[in-house]
Design a protein around this motif. Structure first.
Motif, PDB file in Angstrom:
ATOM      1  N   GLY A 148      -2.287  10.469 -15.136  1.00  7.74           N
ATOM      2  CA  GLY A 148      -1.152  10.621 -16.055  1.00  7.74           C
ATOM      3  C   GLY A 148       0.036   9.773 -15.613  1.00  7.74           C
ATOM      4  N   LEU A 149       0.228   9.679 -14.298  1.00  6.33           N
ATOM      5  CA  LEU A 149       1.343   8.867 -13.784  1.00  6.33           C
ATOM      6  C   LEU A 149       1.113   7.387 -14.044  1.00  6.33           C
ATOM      7  CD1 LEU A 149       2.122  10.707 -10.458  1.00  6.33           C
ATOM      8  CD2 LEU A 149       3.620  10.538 -12.467  1.00  6.33           C
ATOM      9  N   HIS A 150      -0.143   6.964 -14.046  1.00  6.77           N
ATOM     10  CA  HIS A 150      -0.407   5.556 -14.363  1.00  6.77           C
ATOM     11  C   HIS A 150      -0.149   5.282 -15.841  1.00  6.77           C
ATOM     12  CE1 HIS A 150      -1.860   5.197 -10.289  1.00  6.77           C
ATOM     13  NE2 HIS A 150      -1.769   3.891 -10.461  1.00  6.77           N
ATOM     14  N   GLY A 204       6.666   9.170  -6.076  1.00  5.61           N
ATOM     15  CA  GLY A 204       6.210   7.821  -5.743  1.00  5.61           C
ATOM     16  C   GLY A 204       6.247   6.900  -6.942  1.00  5.61           C
ATOM     17  N   GLU A 205       5.845   7.408  -8.102  1.00  9.88           N
ATOM     18  CA  GLU A 205       5.881   6.583  -9.323  1.00  9.88           C
ATOM     19  C   GLU A 205       7.322   6.237  -9.667  1.00  9.88           C
ATOM     20  OE1 GLU A 205       6.015   5.239 -13.353  1.00  9.88           O
ATOM     21  OE2 GLU A 205       6.892   7.123 -12.724  1.00  9.88           O
ATOM     22  N   ILE A 257       0.892  -1.169   0.000  1.00 13.76           N
ATOM     23  CA  ILE A 257       0.000   0.000   0.000  1.00 13.76           C
ATOM     24  C   ILE A 257       0.927   1.215   0.000  1.00 13.76           C
ATOM     25  CG2 ILE A 257      -1.812   1.252   1.238  1.00 13.76           C
ATOM     26  CD1 ILE A 257      -2.641  -1.440   2.514  1.00 13.76           C
ATOM     27  N   MET A 258       1.017   1.830  -1.174  1.00 14.70           N
ATOM     28  CA  MET A 258       2.011   2.903  -1.388  1.00 14.70           C
ATOM     29  C   MET A 258       1.446   4.214  -0.849  1.00 14.70           C
ATOM     30  SD  MET A 258       3.262   1.851  -5.238  1.00 14.70           S
ATOM     31  CE  MET A 258       1.724   2.230  -6.070  1.00 14.70           C
ATOM     32  N   ASP A 259       1.552   4.413   0.456  1.00 13.12           N
ATOM     33  CA  ASP A 259       0.907   5.585   1.075  1.00 13.12           C
ATOM     34  C   ASP A 259       1.939   6.647   1.461  1.00 13.12           C
ATOM     35  OD1 ASP A 259      -1.241   7.059   1.939  1.00 13.12           O
ATOM     36  OD2 ASP A 259      -1.357   6.101   3.903  1.00 13.12           O
ATOM     37  N   GLY A 260       1.463   7.883   1.575  1.00 16.69           N
ATOM     38  CA  GLY A 260       2.283   8.964   2.123  1.00 16.69           C
ATOM     39  C   GLY A 260       2.933   9.872   1.095  1.00 16.69           C
ATOM     40  N   ASN A 261       2.537   9.765  -0.162  1.00 23.91           N
ATOM     41  CA  ASN A 261       3.112  10.641  -1.191  1.00 23.91           C
ATOM     42  C   ASN A 261       2.820  12.108  -0.894  1.00 23.91           C
ATOM     43  OD1 ASN A 261       3.885   8.364  -2.581  1.00 23.91           O
ATOM     44  ND2 ASN A 261       2.235   8.478  -4.099  1.00 23.91           N
ATOM     45  N   THR A 313       2.598  -6.812  -5.872  1.00 27.15           N
ATOM     46  CA  THR A 313       1.291  -6.208  -6.149  1.00 27.15           C
ATOM     47  C   THR A 313       1.214  -4.878  -5.420  1.00 27.15           C
ATOM     48  OG1 THR A 313       0.336  -8.422  -6.304  1.00 27.15           O
ATOM     49  CG2 THR A 313      -1.215  -6.602  -6.081  1.00 27.15           C
ATOM     50  N   VAL A 314       0.893  -3.818  -6.139  1.00 27.88           N
ATOM     51  CA  VAL A 314       0.914  -2.483  -5.533  1.00 27.88           C
ATOM     52  C   VAL A 314      -0.427  -1.771  -5.701  1.00 27.88           C
ATOM     53  CG1 VAL A 314       3.409  -2.224  -5.831  1.00 27.88           C
ATOM     54  CG2 VAL A 314       1.858  -1.381  -7.623  1.00 27.88           C
ATOM     55  N   PHE A 315      -0.767  -0.994  -4.665  1.00 25.35           N
ATOM     56  CA  PHE A 315      -2.035  -0.256  -4.671  1.00 25.35           C
ATOM     57  C   PHE A 315      -1.760   1.134  -5.257  1.00 25.35           C
ATOM     58  CE2 PHE A 315      -6.030   0.062  -1.722  1.00 25.35           C
ATOM     59  CZ  PHE A 315      -6.833   0.168  -2.845  1.00 25.35           C
ATOM     60  N   GLY A 316      -2.206   1.350  -6.483  1.00 23.01           N
ATOM     61  CA  GLY A 316      -1.959   2.612  -7.172  1.00 23.01           C
ATOM     62  C   GLY A 316      -3.061   3.631  -6.965  1.00 23.01           C
TER      63      GLY A 316
END
Ligand code: IPE
Ligand code: IPE
Ligand code: MG
Length: 218
Positions: free
Chosen positions: A69-71, A28-29, A6-10, A48-51
């Motif tokens: 756009g980052l995705h 983050g990306e 869970i990629m949190d805190g950006n 597996t990452v939560f985008g």
């Protein structure tokens, strides 16, 4: 070894640097690309990452647009992923689901990344976008009912967005939030969670090693 993040805190990472939140998402990306490299060099065969979650659409429009756009950029890293031997997958509300919100330009990027990396075997990188674990479990129940199969652990597992995904060995959540917000609730059952105070843009190979070690001792 299946690691889920869970990629949190950006946003907080950027705010601490007096930068707009969008700069945190960009960082983050870029960091995800580094973490993918580090994971490939280790014994990780599923990452597996939560985008972007089903709940994240309520964020300010500018921020959402930037994340979209980052995705496109992330799913566009095909040359890099092919070099590493990484196969891309995606989980989220199916594009033909009436509640799905993935815009067409992101759909195209997802489809192209999946097609252009499908032969890679070193690691599978699954990006969760417009994803919610509860929506996924509800959908798995509907699939079981539609196929007139009994609702069991096995039929629900085979009705998940990506049925081939193995169980999660360790869940990671960055940025000091001690909860698992609607991410892989079914697949991560019983797995330990590694909580770190570091924001996602600062999550590095050493942190990944700590998470893997937690999985091994669990
Ligand atoms: C995670 O970082 C990225 C997404 C949820 C898209 P946040 O944007 O949630 O950052 P914080 O939690 O506000 O710091
Ligand atoms: C979780 O982060 C979702 C992603 C990382 C995409 P959030 O920042 O949206 O989670 P909550 O709402 O604070 O738990
Ligand atoms: Mg957050």
């Amino acid at each position: 070894m299946h690691v889920a993040c869970i990629m949190d805190g950006n946003g907080r990472w950027a705010q601490r640097r007096q930068l707009p939140r969008t700069a945190g998402h960009t960082a983050g990306e870029e960091n995800l690309a580094e973490v993918v490299r580090a994971a490939v060099r280790r014994d990780v065969d599923w990452l597996t990452v939560f985008g972007f979650s089903t709940e994240n659409w309520i964020r300010p429009r500018r921020e959402v647009r930037h994340i979209l756009g980052l995705h496109r950029r992330l799913f566009g890293r095909v040359a890099e992923l092919n070099e590493l031997g990484v196969r891309v997958q995606w989980i989220g509300r199916p594009f033909d689901d009436p509640s799905a919100r993935t815009p067409v330009f992101v759909q195209r990027a997802i489809e192209k990344a999946i097609a252009d990396t499908r032969h890679n075997e070193k690691m599978t990188l699954t990006v969760a976008f417009d994803y919610g674990s509860r929506a996924e479990i509800v959908e798995a129940g509907r699939r079981a009912l539609r196929s007139a199969r009994p609702v069991t652990v096995d039929t629900l597992t085979s009705g998940m967005y990506q049925p081939d995904m193995p169980p999660v060995d360790v869940m990671v959540r960055t940025s000091g939030e001690h909860r698992v917000s609607n991410f892989l609730l079914w697949q991560a059952n019983g797995a330990p969670t590694y909580y770190t105070d570091r924001a996602w843009p600062d999550f590095d190979a050493n942190e990944l090693d700590t998470a893997i070690a937690l999985a091994r001792t669990a």
